[in-house]
Design a protein around this motif. Sequence first.
Motif, PDB file in Angstrom:
ATOM      1  N   ALA A   1      87.457  65.321  88.390  1.00 10.39           N
ATOM      2  CA  ALA A   1      86.019  65.303  88.120  1.00 10.39           C
ATOM      3  C   ALA A   1      85.183  65.531  89.373  1.00 10.39           C
ATOM      4  N   ARG A   2      85.817  65.510  90.534  1.00  4.51           N
ATOM      5  CA  ARG A   2      85.064  65.692  91.780  1.00  4.51           C
ATOM      6  C   ARG A   2      84.488  67.097  91.844  1.00  4.51           C
ATOM      7  N   ARG A   3      83.225  67.216  92.273  1.00  2.00           N
ATOM      8  CA  ARG A   3      82.519  68.496  92.273  1.00  2.00           C
ATOM      9  C   ARG A   3      82.463  69.105  93.663  1.00  2.00           C
ATOM     10  N   SER A   4      82.304  70.412  93.672  1.00  2.00           N
ATOM     11  CA  SER A   4      82.054  71.111  94.925  1.00  2.00           C
ATOM     12  C   SER A   4      80.596  70.921  95.320  1.00  2.00           C
ATOM     13  N   ALA A   5      80.249  71.420  96.497  1.00  2.00           N
ATOM     14  CA  ALA A   5      78.859  71.333  96.932  1.00  2.00           C
ATOM     15  C   ALA A   5      77.937  72.114  96.004  1.00  2.00           C
ATOM     16  N   GLN A   6      78.491  73.071  95.260  1.00  2.12           N
ATOM     17  CA  GLN A   6      77.707  73.851  94.295  1.00  2.12           C
ATOM     18  C   GLN A   6      77.733  73.237  92.892  1.00  2.12           C
ATOM     19  N   GLY A   7      78.349  72.060  92.755  1.00  2.00           N
ATOM     20  CA  GLY A   7      78.358  71.373  91.471  1.00  2.00           C
ATOM     21  C   GLY A   7      79.433  71.826  90.514  1.00  2.00           C
ATOM     22  N   GLN A   8      80.452  72.554  91.015  1.00  2.12           N
ATOM     23  CA  GLN A   8      81.526  73.037  90.164  1.00  2.12           C
ATOM     24  C   GLN A   8      82.738  72.110  90.241  1.00  2.12           C
ATOM     25  N   SER A   9      83.288  71.759  89.081  1.00  7.35           N
ATOM     26  CA  SER A   9      84.552  71.032  89.058  1.00  7.35           C
ATOM     27  C   SER A   9      85.698  72.036  89.160  1.00  7.35           C
ATOM     28  N   ALA A  10      86.908  71.523  89.376  1.00  7.18           N
ATOM     29  CA  ALA A  10      88.074  72.409  89.428  1.00  7.18           C
ATOM     30  C   ALA A  10      88.248  73.150  88.108  1.00  7.18           C
ATOM     31  N   LEU A  11      87.905  72.510  86.986  1.00  5.97           N
ATOM     32  CA  LEU A  11      88.038  73.158  85.678  1.00  5.97           C
ATOM     33  C   LEU A  11      87.057  74.317  85.556  1.00  5.97           C
ATOM     34  N   HIS A  12      85.825  74.139  86.011  1.00  4.43           N
ATOM     35  CA  HIS A  12      84.853  75.241  86.006  1.00  4.43           C
ATOM     36  C   HIS A  12      85.385  76.433  86.801  1.00  4.43           C
ATOM     37  N   LEU A  13      85.922  76.143  87.986  1.00  3.44           N
ATOM     38  CA  LEU A  13      86.374  77.219  88.867  1.00  3.44           C
ATOM     39  C   LEU A  13      87.591  77.939  88.283  1.00  3.44           C
ATOM     40  N   ALA A  14      88.533  77.183  87.721  1.00  6.55           N
ATOM     41  CA  ALA A  14      89.703  77.805  87.109  1.00  6.55           C
ATOM     42  C   ALA A  14      89.314  78.648  85.900  1.00  6.55           C
ATOM     43  N   ALA A  15      88.365  78.160  85.103  1.00 10.16           N
ATOM     44  CA  ALA A  15      87.912  78.911  83.934  1.00 10.16           C
ATOM     45  C   ALA A  15      87.229  80.202  84.345  1.00 10.16           C
ATOM     46  N   ARG A  16      86.390  80.123  85.362  1.00  4.57           N
ATOM     47  CA  ARG A  16      85.669  81.315  85.824  1.00  4.57           C
ATOM     48  C   ARG A  16      86.639  82.391  86.308  1.00  4.57           C
ATOM     49  N   GLU A  17      87.707  81.972  86.987  1.00  6.71           N
ATOM     50  CA  GLU A  17      88.673  82.922  87.541  1.00  6.71           C
ATOM     51  C   GLU A  17      89.801  83.249  86.566  1.00  6.71           C
ATOM     52  N   GLY A  18      89.784  82.641  85.377  1.00  2.00           N
ATOM     53  CA  GLY A  18      90.813  82.943  84.385  1.00  2.00           C
ATOM     54  C   GLY A  18      92.198  82.436  84.737  1.00  2.00           C
ATOM     55  N   GLN A  19      92.272  81.306  85.423  1.00  2.00           N
ATOM     56  CA  GLN A  19      93.556  80.740  85.837  1.00  2.00           C
ATOM     57  C   GLN A  19      94.095  79.849  84.718  1.00  2.00           C
TER      58      GLN A  19
END
Length: 300
Positions: free
Chosen positions: A182-200
């Motif tokens: 659940a920890r967010r990046s400085a841009q407010g993205q979780s690891a799940l958001h980032l993986a979804a965006r990149e199609g991982q």
Amino acid sequence: MPVRCAIGAPSLSSLCLALALLSQAVSAQILSPSRADGLGARDVDVWSEQARPALPPADRAPVSDADFATVSRGGPWEVAERRPLQGPLVSLFGHARAGRWDEVLRELQASDANPDQRDAEGATLLTLAARSGRLDVVRELVRRGADVDRVGLHGHTPLGVAAMAGHDLLVQALLRAGADPARRSAQGQSALHLAAREGQVSVLRTLLRHHADPYALNRSGLMAVHEAAGGGSIPAMAVLVEAGVPPGLADRHGLNAVHAAAVNRQSEAVAWLRERGVVVPHPLTQVLLDRPADPLPVLP
């Protein structure tokens, strides 16, 4: 009330004219509520206090110390240190930035360098190793006490960097070491958001098994399914839908994944969503869908 004067001496006529003008000016400033509302709606440059809504009284109740807890700890933000690197850290970051990971591992094992130090660009050794998929270096840094949730490279956590790059084994290792999905990046993205965006897809499945929240909103008010649609990843959307996420789920702004895909010109993602009954959520979405494709660049 209009002022009436008889014609007489010039001085008296001038006085009457001045009184008449003053009476008209005062009348113009005293408007009935209905006239004031109409004036306010008709011309925003001519405004009356009578047309302004009453403001609620200011809340002057005392604020508890608990409300300032994060401020007293330095705030909820993490700022990269700008202190110059010293000692073995100079060599360690030099090797890491150049991709010489065997040297990084050797020097780590021979030194007592701070594993959580950031370089001048805000990166940590753990986030650099996570981006490169170096599981051996990540394990050594964790063994030496590195913070697995510390924000580093480009404002991302180690888990977020690994998820974005698709390093599933490394993601699993970080989760076993206690990384918080659940920890967010400085841009407010979780690891799940980032993986979804990149199609991982593999990383998405791993994160969902470790109870990552698919309904969490990022700073833009989007969930993982919207990020997957914006990135054009049909497999990522399919994984999230299989996990129970409705494909037509609305974001914070009332828009769905069709809109996210339309904004980013992801026509195949739009078609996949429409086949599953997801509607066009807004007239602006239809405008985006109807606009012609970008013209081909003109070669010199």
